[in-house]
Design an enzyme around this catalytic site. Structure first.
Site, short mmCIF file in Angstrom:
data_model
loop_
_atom_site.label_atom_id
_atom_site.label_comp_id
_atom_site.label_asym_id
_atom_site.label_seq_id
_atom_site.Cartn_x
_atom_site.Cartn_y
_atom_site.Cartn_z
N ASP A 194 0.82 -1.21 0.00
CA ASP A 194 0.00 0.00 0.00
C ASP A 194 0.85 1.26 0.00
O ASP A 194 0.39 2.33 -0.40
CB ASP A 194 -0.93 -0.02 1.22
N MET A 275 -7.46 5.66 3.11
CA MET A 275 -7.63 6.80 2.20
C MET A 275 -6.42 7.05 1.30
O MET A 275 -6.45 7.92 0.45
CB MET A 275 -7.90 8.07 3.02
N ARG A 276 -5.35 6.26 1.49
CA ARG A 276 -4.15 6.51 0.69
C ARG A 276 -4.43 6.32 -0.79
O ARG A 276 -3.92 7.06 -1.63
CB ARG A 276 -3.01 5.61 1.15
N ALA A 277 -5.27 5.35 -1.12
CA ALA A 277 -5.56 5.09 -2.53
C ALA A 277 -6.22 6.30 -3.19
O ALA A 277 -5.91 6.65 -4.34
CB ALA A 277 -6.46 3.86 -2.66
#
Length: 720
Positions: A194, A275-277
């Site tokens: 991720d 929320m990184r995506a």
């Protein structure tokens, strides 16, 4: 050998790979690229070539940390810097070797000078060298976990921190992170996957014409690197200019509400954690618009960003393959159509250099292509031939016996037996931990006790090489008796190199878990074999979580086969297990002797990694198999002899008893005694059912077990 890199624009095909690299060159905030694929697919070639396309950097003369003259790092160890003209130099590409130490990565403090003189004598590491350039990690999946953690933390924070015994150094470390890996050698943990902004799957083209062009260009480059680079200099210049123009345009790109809704709906629709995506997709879509020469983000940008940023984030367990359902992606995006696409000035900017029309059929001539319209089918189409899992579907009961006649002996008819189609594994479950007794010195992991670089401090010793973990109390204790003789006249201690002591630490290591699975006819009942596969799959999942290497041996009919040589790829072991057919007699001795041979070879390759043998069987032995010799012995006696051979070699073993039914012969228990380990039933393998039985696998550790067995014999006795 020439230092001239293969030109980026001369790379044939690999559109997604080149596009992902260029997007990071345009916007380093995208977060780097993880390149997954088989060997020989130009992964390293493309990465090394990228550095030539990056604009030159302006640095403070003499600064080892590449500070920018206009905005020097206030905490730079070489600072403070006075204002003045800078010096231009090419952007660096720094390679991190798989075997690098933590000190080589983050830098090292001179502890001796720090204690004796109170000065911060800091030797920069690779993170400092890569600042404002590229940090390339080949085989990133083979790096130790703590190095990957340090690496990704620095990439996320843009700074590197070195703290040791009260001495602290911080410096800027902003770089384009690129990692390459071969999935067959093991996966990265999902939480580490991720942290990479984008991921790309690469594979060699199956088009003969494109493969011809790859060979032609490579041979031309090797014959005359400088001349080849000169021929592509014009294309390289155009790509470099386009990167500079896109960087300048990037701040002007508008990410509208519609595009944000498309991004949020896509991440929610694919159930991506965190929320990184969303953030990575937003940055990638913006970079795509800038690369295309536009100031507005469109649906096609969001779609391409999803294909690059989401596949690796959907991997929730080690047996999930990365990927994205493109039909589902289109359905989600169609719910949020673009507003008026504004005037459409440029007809899809003519991508010079890394862009070329005809990315599919015209691959050889379109080597320099890499624009926003890269063609994923090349990667997708090349994966299908790599999945030979479809072959077991054809042999229904009537087809498979065609292989039986290969054993011509009279008894061989039963030995080969009718092969049954592979059955699916039952649902995996959480298992109790199996561990090897004693104290090892293998690669860091989460299974057995070991001396490691990280863990709780258990003592001190003289450093064998470069000092990495100082034991402060032991160092002072070693120096204290000599202060008068050394002429100490002030408050500070007089420390010499001989006084330094390295802290010894105890943590956990990863082991080699070798599975020996009985696939004979006695195991062939469909429900029973499904349960057996489910148990082995559960142990494989446990091995993945504990950072083990795994291997798989199966035995049936007259032979034992090494279905999977020891590897870090638990996925590969799971795939082989799913395809495993059953039938025939039970050559237990052949399976155990094959395990002995595999472990002997692995001990030579990796002497510090201790093995754990897991034998999955009901204990029956009805065939001598291809053991050879000892023709006067029964199959059962041969199996007992083979098991005692493994015990004499100091191999820690556990037998998973698969016997079922109201009448039990207890043969698996006898085998466990011969191996010197415990026996546990399939039901007892589940967590909370072992009651400590397999907490430490009991074994008779022979003096010849491994290079460090003798030195650890006392601790082994205490552990037993």
């Amino acid at each position: 050998m020439s230092s001239t890199h293969f030109p980026f624009s001369a790379v044939v095909g690999q559109d997604d790979l080149r596009l992902a690299l260029l997007l990071n060159a345009v916007s380093p905030a995208v977060g780097g690229v993880l390149v997954r694929g088989e060997k020989g697919t130009a992964k390293s070639t493309a990465v090394r070539a990228l550095s030539a396309l990056l604009p030159q950097v302006d640095v403070v003369p003499g600064c080892r940390f590449s500070c920018a003259p206009a905005a020097p790092d206030p905490s730079c160890p070489d600072g403070p810097h006075e204002s003045g003209p800078g010096a231009l130099r090419p952007a660096r590409m720094v390679e991190l070797p798989v075997g690098a130490s933590e000190d080589r990565l983050v830098g090292a403090l001179d502890i001796e000078r720090a204690l004796a003189e109170g000065v911060k004598a800091f030797e920069p590491g690779l993170l400092a060298d890569a600042h404002r350039g590229i940090l390339y990690v080949d085989e990133v999946n083979l790096l130790h976990d703590h190095l990957v953690d340090v690496l990704l933390d620095a990439a996320a924070m843009g700074a590197s921190y070195v703290e040791r015994e009260g001495v602290s150094v911080r410096h800027a470390a902003r770089f384009l992170l690129v990692g390459t890996m071969n999935p067959e050698e093991g996966e990265l943990r999902p939480q580490l996957l991720d942290r990479f902004g984008l991921t790309v799957e690469v594979a060699a083209s199956r088009e003969p014409a494109q493969r011809v062009e790859v060979v032609r260009r490579r041979l031309a480059y090797e014959d005359d690197p400088a001349g080849f680079a000169t021929r592509w200099a014009g294309d390289e210049h155009e790509v470099r200019a386009r990167v500079v123009a896109a960087r300048a345009l990037l701040p002007k790109v508008s990410l509208g509400d519609t595009a944000l809704l498309q991004i949020a709906a896509t991440c929610a629709g694919f159930e991506v954690d965190g929320m990184r995506a969303d953030i990575v997709m937003a940055r990638t879509a913006t970079a795509l618009a800038a690369w295309a020469g536009r100031t507005d983000v469109r649906k096609e940008d969001v779609r391409q960003a999803a294909l690059l940023a989401l596949p690796h984030r959907r991997r929730r367990n080690p047996f999930d393959a990365p990927g994205l359902d493109e039909d589902m992606l289109d359905r989600i995006l169609d719910e949020f159509p673009d507003e008026d696409p504004e005037p459409e000035p440029e007809p899809e900017p003519e991508p010079e250099g890394p862009d070329d029309s005809g990315p599919e059929d015209d691959g050889p001539g379109g080597g320099p292509d890499g624009g926003p319209g890269g063609t994923p089918p090349q990667g997708d189409g090349s994966q299908d031939p790599d999945t030979p899992a479809e072959s077991p579907e054809t042999p229904e009961t009537g087809e498979a016996p065609a292989e039986a006649p290969e054993a011509p002996q009279p008894a061989a008819q039963e030995a080969a037996g009718p092969e049954q189609a592979a059955v699916r594994a039952a649902e995996p479950f959480r298992t109790k931990m199996l561990s090897v007794p004693g104290l090892g010195e293998g690669a860091s992991g989460r299974r057995s006790r070991a001396r490691t670089a990280h863990g709780r401090t258990t003592g001190a010793q003289r450093p064998r090489g470069h000092l990495t973990k100082l034991h402060l109390a032991a160092t002072i204790q070693a120096a204290a008796p000599h202060q008068k003789a050394r002429g100490r006249d002030g408050r500070g201690l007089v420390i010499r190199k001989d006084d330094l002591r390295q802290a010894t630490r105890e943590g956990r290591e990863g082991n080699l878990v070798l599975f020996v699975v009985d696939a004979s006819g006695s195991m062939a009942a469909r429900q029973r074999m499904s349960a057996v596969k489910g148990a082995v799959m559960s142990l494989l999942l446990d091995a993945y979580q504990r950072r083990d290497k795994v291997g798989l041996i199966t035995f049936r009919g007259a032979t034992a086969e090494l279905a999977l040589p020891p590897t870090s790829s638990v996925d590969a072991a799971a795939a082989r297990l799913e395809q495993l057919p059953t039938g025939g007699r039970t050559p237990l001795a052949a399976g155990l002797l094959k395990a002995h041979e595999v472990l002997r070879i692995e001990r030579l390759r990796d002497p510090s990694r201790r093995p754990l043998l897991v034998v999955v069987t009901d204990g029956r032995a009805t065939s001598a198999g291809n053991v050879g010799g000892r023709t006067d012995s029964s199959p059962r006696e041969l199996a007992g002899h083979s098991a005692r051979l493994l015990q004499a070699g100091g191999v820690a073993s556990v037998v998973v008893d698969c016997e079922s039914g109201p009448v039990r012969l207890g043969l698996a228990g006898v085998l466990a005694q011969d191996l010197g380990g415990p026996s546990v039933t399939l039901d007892g393998l589940r967590a909370d059912s072992l009651a400590g039985l397999v907490k430490n696998v009991r074994t008779a550790v022979a003096s010849t077990a491994s290079p460090h067995s003798n030195s650890n014999s006392n601790s082994n006795r205490r552990a037993a």
